[in-house]
Design an enzyme around this catalytic site. Structure first.
Site, PDB file in Angstrom:
ATOM      1  N   GLU A 124       0.844  -1.201   0.000  1.00  0.00           N
ATOM      2  CA  GLU A 124       0.000   0.000   0.000  1.00  0.00           C
ATOM      3  C   GLU A 124       0.876   1.247   0.000  1.00  0.00           C
ATOM      4  O   GLU A 124       1.894   1.294   0.691  1.00  0.00           O
ATOM      5  CB  GLU A 124      -0.876  -0.041   1.262  1.00  0.00           C
ATOM      6  CG  GLU A 124      -1.932   1.022   1.339  1.00  0.00           C
ATOM      7  CD  GLU A 124      -2.847   0.838   2.571  1.00  0.00           C
ATOM      8  OE1 GLU A 124      -3.243  -0.311   2.882  1.00  0.00           O
ATOM      9  OE2 GLU A 124      -3.144   1.845   3.212  1.00  0.00           O
TER      10      GLU A 124
ATOM     11  N   ASP B   9       0.271   5.286   0.665  1.00  0.00           N
ATOM     12  CA  ASP B   9      -0.777   6.180   1.189  1.00  0.00           C
ATOM     13  C   ASP B   9      -0.413   7.647   1.215  1.00  0.00           C
ATOM     14  O   ASP B   9       0.655   8.008   1.707  1.00  0.00           O
ATOM     15  CB  ASP B   9      -1.013   5.890   2.689  1.00  0.00           C
ATOM     16  CG  ASP B   9      -1.647   4.576   2.962  1.00  0.00           C
ATOM     17  OD1 ASP B   9      -2.439   4.125   2.139  1.00  0.00           O
ATOM     18  OD2 ASP B   9      -1.352   4.013   4.035  1.00  0.00           O
TER      19      ASP B   9
ATOM     20  N   GLU C 133      -2.410  10.552   3.255  1.00  0.00           N
ATOM     21  CA  GLU C 133      -3.561  10.847   4.114  1.00  0.00           C
ATOM     22  C   GLU C 133      -3.490  12.316   4.509  1.00  0.00           C
ATOM     23  O   GLU C 133      -2.466  12.777   5.007  1.00  0.00           O
ATOM     24  CB  GLU C 133      -3.554   9.969   5.363  1.00  0.00           C
ATOM     25  CG  GLU C 133      -3.857   8.514   5.045  1.00  0.00           C
ATOM     26  CD  GLU C 133      -3.878   7.636   6.289  1.00  0.00           C
ATOM     27  OE1 GLU C 133      -4.809   6.840   6.426  1.00  0.00           O
ATOM     28  OE2 GLU C 133      -2.960   7.749   7.115  1.00  0.00           O
TER      29      GLU C 133
END
Ligand SMILES: *[C@@H]1O[C@H](CO)[C@@H](O)[C@H](O)[C@H]1NC(C)=O
Ligand SMILES: *[C@@H]1O[C@H](CO)[C@@H](O)[C@H](O)[C@H]1NC(C)=O
Ligand SMILES: *[C@@H]1O[C@H](CO)[C@@H](O)[C@H](O)[C@H]1NC(C)=O
Length: 294
Positions: free
Chosen positions: A96, A98, A100
């Site tokens: 993953e 990311d 955010e």
């Protein structure tokens, strides 16, 4: 001099991946809370209120290449909200990448947290403050990925580079195709000022806006199940012994000089947290942190 300028320009163009924007539904589909989506021409709005957040996902899975979305984050009081833009594979040993975006009270800055999971293990958070207000305009957020590195970019400025250090025994994500995702949700148990500031529902709905969807990557599985690009979708099959894809160009195996300077600038002026230097959390420095400045 002129030739190095040309070279730099060429590398920059290569990095852009020759992509043009697509319409949302050519590449993506809502994954939950369809009634929290609003389409205004080329702009997609996702809404978070006290009933629900919302999220979307790519129709296909991809290996390598570059994904870019332009986002305008929740304006005003966004405390407690998190807007995420990420790539992820499926399964317990997933990979993953990311982005955010952690909201804040009016006038206080957003925090951008990046993280990388490899074989199901994350704990590689970095945090930064942006050099602009991400709520007044659209800015582009990109993830570039090849066999040598994963780069997170904000308006084409690298804010994080994760190198392939398999030669040092560090696993690198290069054998699972990934979907592209975004969502907005309530995370007031941790997001803002360590969870101390809660979402003020009086200020809802919280709206994140999106446009300029670009995916220039190897498509490994489509919604129709028709695609199978064996050459680029097999992690072991390197571009070297087959057709070369743009992301396999040797100049993209590491940051160029200009990008390295940009990343140093970001790290010196805008980074507020790096798991690599968090000795309270990691008694033993993660291996990739020992080597990552080279
Ligand atoms: C959500 O907010 C609306 C408007 O403030 C209110 O009428 C409603 O009761 C709330 N619903 C829930 C589930 O809290
Ligand atoms: C919110 O603002 C405060 C005060 O400026 C800051 O300490 C914090 O890092 C900001 N971001 C978040 C997500 O809390
Ligand atoms: C992969 O498959 C898609 C759809 O069949 C095709 O358009 C594309 O050119 C192929 N190659 C790459 C590198 O994605």
């Amino acid at each position: 001099m002129a030739s190095s300028v040309c070279f730099g320009l060429w590398v920059s163009l290569l990095m852009l991946g020759f992509a043009s924007s697509a319409k949302f539904d050519e590449l993506f589909q809502p994954s939950w809370a369809f009634d929290h989506f609003n389409y205004e021409g080329d702009v997609l709005e996702l809404k978070l209120d006290n009933y629900s957040g919302a999220g979307f996902s790519s129709k296909s899975k991809y290996m390598f290449g570059k994904v870019t979305i332009q986002i305008k984050l929740v304006a005003g009081d966004s405390a407690g909200t998190v807007t995420a833009f990420y790539m992820s594979s499926d399964g317990p040993n997933h990979n993953e990448f990311d982005f955010e975006f952690l909201g804040n009270t009016s006038g206080e800055p957003y925090t951008v947290q990046t993280n990388i999971y490899v074989n199901g293990v994350g704990n590689r958070e970095q945090r930064l403050k942006l050099w602009f207000d991400p709520t007044t305009d659209f800015h582009s957020y990109s993830i570039f990925w090849n066999r040598r590195q994963v780069i997170f970019l904000v308006d084409e400025t690298p804010v994080r580079a994760h190198k392939n250090m398999e030669d040092k025994g560090v696993p690198f994500p290069r054998d699972q195709s990934m979907g592209v995702y975004s969502s907005i949700w309530n995370a007031d148990d941790w997001a803002t000022q360590g969870g101390r500031v809660k979402t003020d529902w009086f200020h809802s709905p919280f709206i994140a806006s999106y446009k300029g969807f670009q995916i220039n990557a190897c498509e490994c599985s489509s919604a129709t199940g028709a695609t199978a690009n064996a050459t680029c979708c097999s992690g072991s099959g390197s571009g070297d012994n087959g057709k070369k894809f743009w992301w396999d160009e040797p100049v993209l195996s590491e940051l160029n000089v200009h990008q390295s300077h940009q990343l140093l600038w970001v790290r010196a002026n805008h980074m507020i947290y790096d798991y690599c230097t968090d000795t309270a959390r990691f008694a033993v420095t993660p291996v990739e942190c020992i080597h990552h400045r080279r």
